[in-house]
Motif scaffolding. Structure first.
Motif, mmCIF file in Angstrom:
data_model
loop_
_atom_site.group_PDB
_atom_site.id
_atom_site.type_symbol
_atom_site.label_atom_id
_atom_site.label_comp_id
_atom_site.label_asym_id
_atom_site.label_seq_id
_atom_site.Cartn_x
_atom_site.Cartn_y
_atom_site.Cartn_z
ATOM 1 N N LYS A 30 1.110 34.652 -8.201
ATOM 2 C CA LYS A 30 0.978 33.195 -8.234
ATOM 3 C C LYS A 30 1.989 32.535 -7.306
ATOM 4 C CE LYS A 30 1.235 29.126 -11.249
ATOM 5 N NZ LYS A 30 2.049 28.376 -10.260
ATOM 6 N N ASP A 71 1.053 30.174 -4.201
ATOM 7 C CA ASP A 71 1.601 28.817 -4.079
ATOM 8 C C ASP A 71 2.148 28.580 -2.671
ATOM 9 O OD1 ASP A 71 1.015 28.007 -6.667
ATOM 10 O OD2 ASP A 71 2.954 28.652 -7.475
ATOM 11 N N ASP A 91 -7.024 25.329 -6.177
ATOM 12 C CA ASP A 91 -6.618 24.284 -7.120
ATOM 13 C C ASP A 91 -5.742 24.832 -8.240
ATOM 14 O OD1 ASP A 91 -8.025 22.297 -5.760
ATOM 15 O OD2 ASP A 91 -9.875 22.729 -6.853
ATOM 16 N N ASP A 92 -6.051 26.029 -8.714
ATOM 17 C CA ASP A 92 -5.336 26.627 -9.840
ATOM 18 C C ASP A 92 -4.884 28.027 -9.434
ATOM 19 O OD1 ASP A 92 -4.473 27.767 -12.218
ATOM 20 O OD2 ASP A 92 -6.069 26.886 -13.428
ATOM 21 N N THR A 93 -3.653 28.138 -8.956
ATOM 22 C CA THR A 93 -3.175 29.436 -8.460
ATOM 23 C C THR A 93 -2.941 30.434 -9.588
ATOM 24 O OG1 THR A 93 -0.916 28.534 -8.442
ATOM 25 C CG2 THR A 93 -2.131 28.523 -6.356
ATOM 26 N N GLU A 94 -2.656 29.951 -10.792
ATOM 27 C CA GLU A 94 -2.495 30.879 -11.922
ATOM 28 C C GLU A 94 -3.815 31.579 -12.224
ATOM 29 O OE1 GLU A 94 -1.091 30.940 -16.617
ATOM 30 O OE2 GLU A 94 -0.883 29.119 -15.428
ATOM 31 N N LEU A 95 -4.884 30.804 -12.262
ATOM 32 C CA LEU A 95 -6.205 31.384 -12.491
ATOM 33 C C LEU A 95 -6.603 32.288 -11.336
ATOM 34 C CD1 LEU A 95 -8.887 31.608 -14.023
ATOM 35 C CD2 LEU A 95 -9.622 29.495 -12.883
#
Length: 231
Positions: free
Chosen positions: A160, A164, A175-179
């Motif tokens: 992640k 980022d 949009d959602d780096t964790e996902l």
């Protein structure tokens, strides 16, 4: 003006700084070499036996230490097992962090990261550790909790952080780096993890891991590469 210290005095001072206990020796329970000796012995015992079958007596014999020494370093079998997991996790995290080199093209960095991670996660030692945790989870839930939360860094958090950075420089559009990090890791291990965990297959050979990873990278960059942002 004070005179310079002699070489023996300087060496003695340095030794005391590195080994603050009396006589330049490590304090009880603080010798890293002895701790590693115990951990290596425990690792061999846990690899041969399941968690319940392994005993502290087995570990003392395998590690070549006295029971008194063992208990100076580790309170019980659970403490030893947790330390082994933490050591392995730290080793994996160190390896995958090195693979995510900002200088390399994204494809190469993701490749090195995923091959390293999948190889480690599907190894005999890691799989046996996971089975051990699952085997005692009902009566020792705290062990399972520590297994997954012992350290702040893991494969997901490391990836992640890298994603980022790539988003910030415009190399990726996410949009959602964790996902996205979880998706990439799941894609890279597709078809491997459950089979290994439930004893349905051996550790995958390097060529199969490479094939999985290359496919994962194509899918991942098709979804999150710069062209998905209209660039």
């Amino acid at each position: 003006m004070t005179s310079a210290k002699s070489a023996p005095q300087e060496n003695s001072l340095q030794d005391k700084q590195q080994h603050p206990s009396s006589g330049g020796r490590h304090a009880a329970g603080e010798d890293p070499v002895k701790r590693e000796q115990i951990l290596e012995g425990a690792k061999r015992v846990f690899m041969r036996s399941n968690f319940d079958a392994a005993s502290m007596n087995d570990i003392t014999r395998e590690a070549g230490v006295s029971k008194g020494t063992l208990y100076v370093y580790f309170e019980n079998k659970e403490d030893l097992f947790e330390a082994l997991i933490a050591r392995e996790r730290n080793r994996i995290v160190s390896s995958i962090k090195q693979s995510l080199n900002d200088i390399e093209p994204i494809e190469e960095a993701l490749h090195d990261f995923a091959v390293t991670l999948v190889t480690s996660i599907t190894s005999d030692y890691t799989i046996r550790a996971m089975r051990t945790v699952l085997g005692v989870i009902d009566r020792m839930p705290q062990l399972a909790q520590r297994f997954f939360t012992a350290t702040p860094e893991n494969g997901y958090t490391v990836l992640k952080a890298y994603l980022d950075q790539q988003v910030a420089t415009g190399e990726l559009s996410i949009d959602d780096t964790e996902l996205a990090a979880k998706q990439f890791i799941e894609l890279s291990m597709a078809g491997f993890f459950k089979g290994r965990l439930f004893g349905m297959c051996d550790a995958p050979p390097t060529d199969r891991i490479e094939k999985n990873v290359e496919s994962a990278i194509r899918v991942f960059l098709a979804a999150y590469g710069r062209k998905s942002n209209g660039g």
